[in-house]
Design an enzyme around this catalytic site. Structure first.
Site, PDB file in Angstrom:
ATOM      1  N   ASP A  96       0.856  -1.185   0.000  1.00 61.17           N
ATOM      2  CA  ASP A  96       0.000   0.000   0.000  1.00 61.17           C
ATOM      3  C   ASP A  96       0.892   1.235   0.000  1.00 61.17           C
ATOM      4  O   ASP A  96       1.681   1.437   0.925  1.00 61.17           O
ATOM      5  CB  ASP A  96      -0.874  -0.035   1.270  1.00 61.17           C
ATOM      6  CG  ASP A  96      -2.252   0.550   1.061  1.00 61.17           C
ATOM      7  OD1 ASP A  96      -2.336   1.623   0.429  1.00 61.17           O
ATOM      8  OD2 ASP A  96      -3.233  -0.051   1.543  1.00 61.17           O
ATOM      9  N   ASP A 203      -3.032   4.619  -2.220  1.00 65.60           N
ATOM     10  CA  ASP A 203      -4.013   5.257  -1.357  1.00 65.60           C
ATOM     11  C   ASP A 203      -4.368   6.663  -1.861  1.00 65.60           C
ATOM     12  O   ASP A 203      -3.471   7.457  -2.166  1.00 65.60           O
ATOM     13  CB  ASP A 203      -3.407   5.357   0.050  1.00 65.60           C
ATOM     14  CG  ASP A 203      -4.421   5.752   1.096  1.00 65.60           C
ATOM     15  OD1 ASP A 203      -5.381   4.996   1.301  1.00 65.60           O
ATOM     16  OD2 ASP A 203      -4.237   6.819   1.717  1.00 65.60           O
ATOM     17  N   GLU A 258      -6.580   4.120  -5.738  1.00 69.05           N
ATOM     18  CA  GLU A 258      -7.839   4.383  -5.024  1.00 69.05           C
ATOM     19  C   GLU A 258      -8.325   5.764  -5.452  1.00 69.05           C
ATOM     20  O   GLU A 258      -7.700   6.772  -5.150  1.00 69.05           O
ATOM     21  CB  GLU A 258      -7.623   4.339  -3.506  1.00 69.05           C
ATOM     22  CG  GLU A 258      -8.937   4.327  -2.758  1.00 69.05           C
ATOM     23  CD  GLU A 258      -8.832   4.826  -1.324  1.00 69.05           C
ATOM     24  OE1 GLU A 258      -9.721   4.511  -0.528  1.00 69.05           O
ATOM     25  OE2 GLU A 258      -7.879   5.553  -1.005  1.00 69.05           O
ATOM     26  N   HIS A 332     -11.185  -2.599   3.960  1.00 74.25           N
ATOM     27  CA  HIS A 332     -11.014  -2.228   5.367  1.00 74.25           C
ATOM     28  C   HIS A 332     -11.731  -0.936   5.742  1.00 74.25           C
ATOM     29  O   HIS A 332     -11.671  -0.516   6.890  1.00 74.25           O
ATOM     30  CB  HIS A 332      -9.516  -2.091   5.654  1.00 74.25           C
ATOM     31  CG  HIS A 332      -8.909  -0.969   4.876  1.00 74.25           C
ATOM     32  ND1 HIS A 332      -8.791  -0.996   3.497  1.00 74.25           N
ATOM     33  CD2 HIS A 332      -8.422   0.232   5.258  1.00 74.25           C
ATOM     34  CE1 HIS A 332      -8.258   0.132   3.074  1.00 74.25           C
ATOM     35  NE2 HIS A 332      -8.018   0.898   4.119  1.00 74.25           N
ATOM     36  N   ASP A 333     -12.367  -0.272   4.777  1.00 74.66           N
ATOM     37  CA  ASP A 333     -13.090   0.974   5.055  1.00 74.66           C
ATOM     38  C   ASP A 333     -14.605   0.804   5.005  1.00 74.66           C
ATOM     39  O   ASP A 333     -15.341   1.768   5.175  1.00 74.66           O
ATOM     40  CB  ASP A 333     -12.732   2.043   4.004  1.00 74.66           C
ATOM     41  CG  ASP A 333     -11.290   2.509   4.092  1.00 74.66           C
ATOM     42  OD1 ASP A 333     -10.706   2.446   5.190  1.00 74.66           O
ATOM     43  OD2 ASP A 333     -10.753   2.936   3.050  1.00 74.66           O
TER      44      ASP A 333
HETATM   45  O1  TEU Z   1      -9.298   5.873   2.172  1.00 71.56           O
HETATM   46  C1  TEU Z   1      -9.729   7.033   1.524  1.00 71.56           C
HETATM   47  C2  TEU Z   1     -11.150   7.110   1.704  1.00 71.56           C
HETATM   48  O2  TEU Z   1     -11.625   7.440   2.750  1.00 71.56           O
HETATM   49  C3  TEU Z   1     -11.959   6.626   0.597  1.00 71.56           C
HETATM   50  O3  TEU Z   1     -12.707   5.556   1.029  1.00 71.56           O
HETATM   51  C4  TEU Z   1     -12.838   7.744   0.170  1.00 71.56           C
HETATM   52  O4  TEU Z   1     -14.171   7.362   0.333  1.00 71.56           O
HETATM   53  C5  TEU Z   1     -12.706   8.123  -1.242  1.00 71.56           C
HETATM   54  O5  TEU Z   1     -11.386   8.081  -1.646  1.00 71.56           O
HETATM   55  C6  TEU Z   1     -13.287   9.489  -1.379  1.00 71.56           C
HETATM   56  O6  TEU Z   1     -12.504  10.287  -2.104  1.00 71.56           O
HETATM   57  C7  TEU Z   1      -7.953   5.621   2.247  1.00 71.56           C
HETATM   58  C8  TEU Z   1      -7.733   4.390   3.092  1.00 71.56           C
HETATM   59  O7  TEU Z   1      -8.338   3.295   2.476  1.00 71.56           O
HETATM   60  C9  TEU Z   1      -8.253   4.659   4.465  1.00 71.56           C
HETATM   61  O8  TEU Z   1      -8.162   3.548   5.299  1.00 71.56           O
HETATM   62  C10 TEU Z   1      -7.448   5.801   5.034  1.00 71.56           C
HETATM   63  O9  TEU Z   1      -7.981   6.172   6.274  1.00 71.56           O
HETATM   64  C11 TEU Z   1      -7.455   7.017   4.123  1.00 71.56           C
HETATM   65  O10 TEU Z   1      -7.209   6.689   2.776  1.00 71.56           O
HETATM   66  C12 TEU Z   1      -6.363   7.980   4.518  1.00 71.56           C
HETATM   67  O11 TEU Z   1      -5.118   7.468   4.208  1.00 71.56           O
END
Ligand code: TEU
Length: 574
Positions: A96, A203, A258, A332-333
């Site tokens: 990651d 990320d 992501e 995980h979110d």
């Molecule tokens: O998550 C980013 C995040 O919150 C996404 O789910 C979001 O909904 C989307 O990108 C909206 O723009 C990542 C990780 O997966 C998360 O666990 C971390 O807390 C976060 O980044 C910060 O690093």
């Protein structure tokens, strides 16, 4: 064809996977110990959520040293061992990359916050904010809201300036406009690539591009905007193409970005078929469907199957031949899919968990399985607000009632359905203490009390378990090219009870039919398939299993939560 196109990825959240040293926190040796389990599932690639040095404000998504292993997780020697053992089992390892932001305890930030001069002064995004007539800072430049609540701006007296943080204030955003920052990131990526890793999950990589100008706002207005305004900025694409030239193109990697808020059009810019940027991205339209649900008494989230079908189908058809896609319903979110979109009552839990996996795994793209999804692990009955560990949940419990938007009780109930912690309780290995996850007195987060019923040991010993079903789904993808390459057609888009689609290639035709309800339903079989006797590839339903040759006819009968795939061979005139 690139190797990652017919691969399946298994995501591990190291903190909650397996604790080998009895401190209540998962670790790398624990993962190594469980590699045979992952291999048995049949996946090809493991994505590890962050394993790097971190003060854990956001469970490792706040990195203080990109080249060191988090102390609680072990040592670099443990990582080398994990990588070697994984490779020996034919499993690739994807790390990651959290490079939109670092931890505020990273040496770059420790230096950067000291003064406006010096080599690290521009490693982060600093702003003077709004000033009074004497030049004193009175407020941040605007009311941009951080993803975890509050302002995105945090004041630092030493610099008399504010820094930007899209997430928690311990996660300052790196300044990608500074070419030195980009080189630092490329260097650390090379460090891991040279060790032999097989790719990166990136990320919030859609947030690295920002405007030079920060819009100023009059001070004094209450509240914050939600949502990140610089998502999918044109500069993100420029930086990623540079990253590809500098790093990615020199290794054989799988990369997945992501990218919340992405459209199919933008996804094709992030992951064009020519390989000049990333392999694929994660889109969030399906998991964002309930994002704006109002607070209610039960806390339950809405689910609109027609909308879900529209979203999934749009991604299937609009990426076709333009970009590769990812397939996921769990990470995980997110809350656990069986509790969110299936039915976690004991009678239907396994069947609906299989149905959801079935729905996703016959589509085009690279599927991701999040740890425990293959067991049908459920949301967690957290008892009090003290049970939550996630910074986002804790901030919500503090901020939302304070703003008067909902009562604490309503927020708590919503979190039972929505909290990211639902996915973060320990992996349920067995019916032993702490689900076999740890021998510690106490684990870092509670174990779901349903582990005596739901655990890997029990499912490995049973032929009709969710685990065995996921194994079949994965095996079929490996053996049947139509799943990777075929065209996709949605049937009966208006049904809010069933989901049916076709996958077709010159050699093969699949009918995939799913019942999303606890009542029997029917699906109408397309004309061209009615007189043909198909082959049954997979079903979660005993009745359909024993009447393998029956669908030829106008209607296909689907028992509650049934999932089925029939193969018809080559068919003309569909
Ligand atoms: O998550 C980013 C995040 O919150 C996404 O789910 C979001 O909904 C989307 O990108 C909206 O723009 C990542 C990780 O997966 C998360 O666990 C971390 O807390 C976060 O980044 C910060 O690093």
């Amino acid at each position: 064809m690139e190797w990652w196109k017919n691969s399946v990825v298994y995501q591990i959240y190291p903190r909650s996977f397996m604790d080998s040293d009895g401190d209540g926190v998962g670790d790398l040796k624990g993962i190594t110990e469980k590699l045979p389990y992952v291999a048995e599932l049949g996946v090809d690639i493991i994505w590890l959520s962050p394993i790097f040095a971190s003060p854990n404000d956001d469970n490792g998504y706040d990195i203080s040293d990109y080249r060191a292993i988090m102390t609680e997780f072990g040592t670099m020697a443990d990582f080398d061992e994990l990588l070697a053992r994984a490779h020996a089992l034919g499993l690739k390892i994807v790390l990651d990359l959290v490079a939109n932001h670092s931890s505020d305890e990273h040496p770059w930030f420790i230096e950067s916050r000291k003064s406006k001069e010096g080599p690290y002064a521009d490693y982060y995004i600093w702003h003077d904010g709004l000033r009074d007539e004497n030049g004193r800072a009175v407020a941040p430049p605007n009311r941009w809201g951080a993803f975890f609540g509050g302002s995105t701006w945090e004041y630092v007296p030493e610099r008399d300036q504010y820094y930007l943080h899209s997430f928690s204030k311990k996660q300052p955003d790196l300044n990608w406009q500074n070419p030195k920052v980009r080189q630092e990131v490329y260097e650390l990526m090379r460090f891991w690539c040279d060790k032999g890793i097989d790719g990166f999950r990136m990320d919030v990589i859609n947030c690295i591009g920002k405007d030079d100008e920060v819009p100023l706002e009059e001070p004094g207005k209450p509240g914050f905007y939600t949502g990140i305004p610089y998502q999918n900025h044109p500069r993100a694409f420029v930086y990623l193409r540079e990253m590809n030239r500098e790093v990615l193109s020199h290794y054989d990697l799988m990369t997945v970005g992501e990218t919340g808020g992405v459209t199919p059009e933008k996804a094709a810019q992030y992951a064009p078929a020519d390989g000049s940027v990333l392999s694929m991205v994660f889109q969030f339209e399906h998991t964002d469907m309930d994002k704006n649900d109002p607070y209610n008494e039960t806390g339950a989230l809405s689910f609109d199957l027609r909308e879900f079908k529209r979203i999934m189908s749009r991604w299937q058809t609009e990426l076709r031949d333009k970009a590769w896609g990812s397939l996921w319903i769990s990470n995980h979110d997110q809350p656990r899919p069986v509790s969110r979109w299936g039915n976690d009552a004991p009678q239907w839990r396994e069947k609906s968990a299989k149905m959801l996996g079935h729905c996703l795994h016959f589509m085009q793209g690279t599927p991701y399985v999040y740890q425990g999804e293959e067991l049908g692990m459920t949301n967690v009955p957290f008892r009090t607000k003290a049970d939550f560990r996630d910074i986002r949940a804790r901030n919500n419990l503090r901020d939302v009632p304070a703003r008067g938007e909902a009562t604490e009780e309503q927020v708590f109930r919503r979190l039972l359905h929505r909290s990211r912690d639902n996915a973060r309780t320990p992996m349920q290995w067995s019916a032993e203490k702490h689900a076999g996850f740890s021998r510690a007195e106490e684990t870092w987060i509670m174990v779901n009390p349903n582990y005596p019923e739901i655990n890997a040991a029990e499912q490995l010993a049973r032929e009709d378990s969710v685990f065995r079903y996921y194994q079949e789904l994965i095996r079929l993808r490996h053996e049947q090219p139509v799943i990777t390459t075929g065209d996709y057609t949605l049937l009966e888009p208006e049904s809010d009870k069933t989901y049916a689609y076709l996958r077709t290639s010159p050699e093969e035709t699949l009918l995939v039919a799913l019942n999303f309800t606890a009542e029997e339903q029917t699906v109408s079989v397309p004309e061209a398939l009615r007189q043909r006797v198909p082959e049954l590839w997979l079903t979660n339903d005993p009745d359909l299993q024993s009447s393998a040759d029956q669908p030829a006819g106008e209607h296909l009968r689907l028992p509650p939560y049934a999932a089925v795939t029939y193969a018809f061979g080559p068919v003309a005139g569909l």
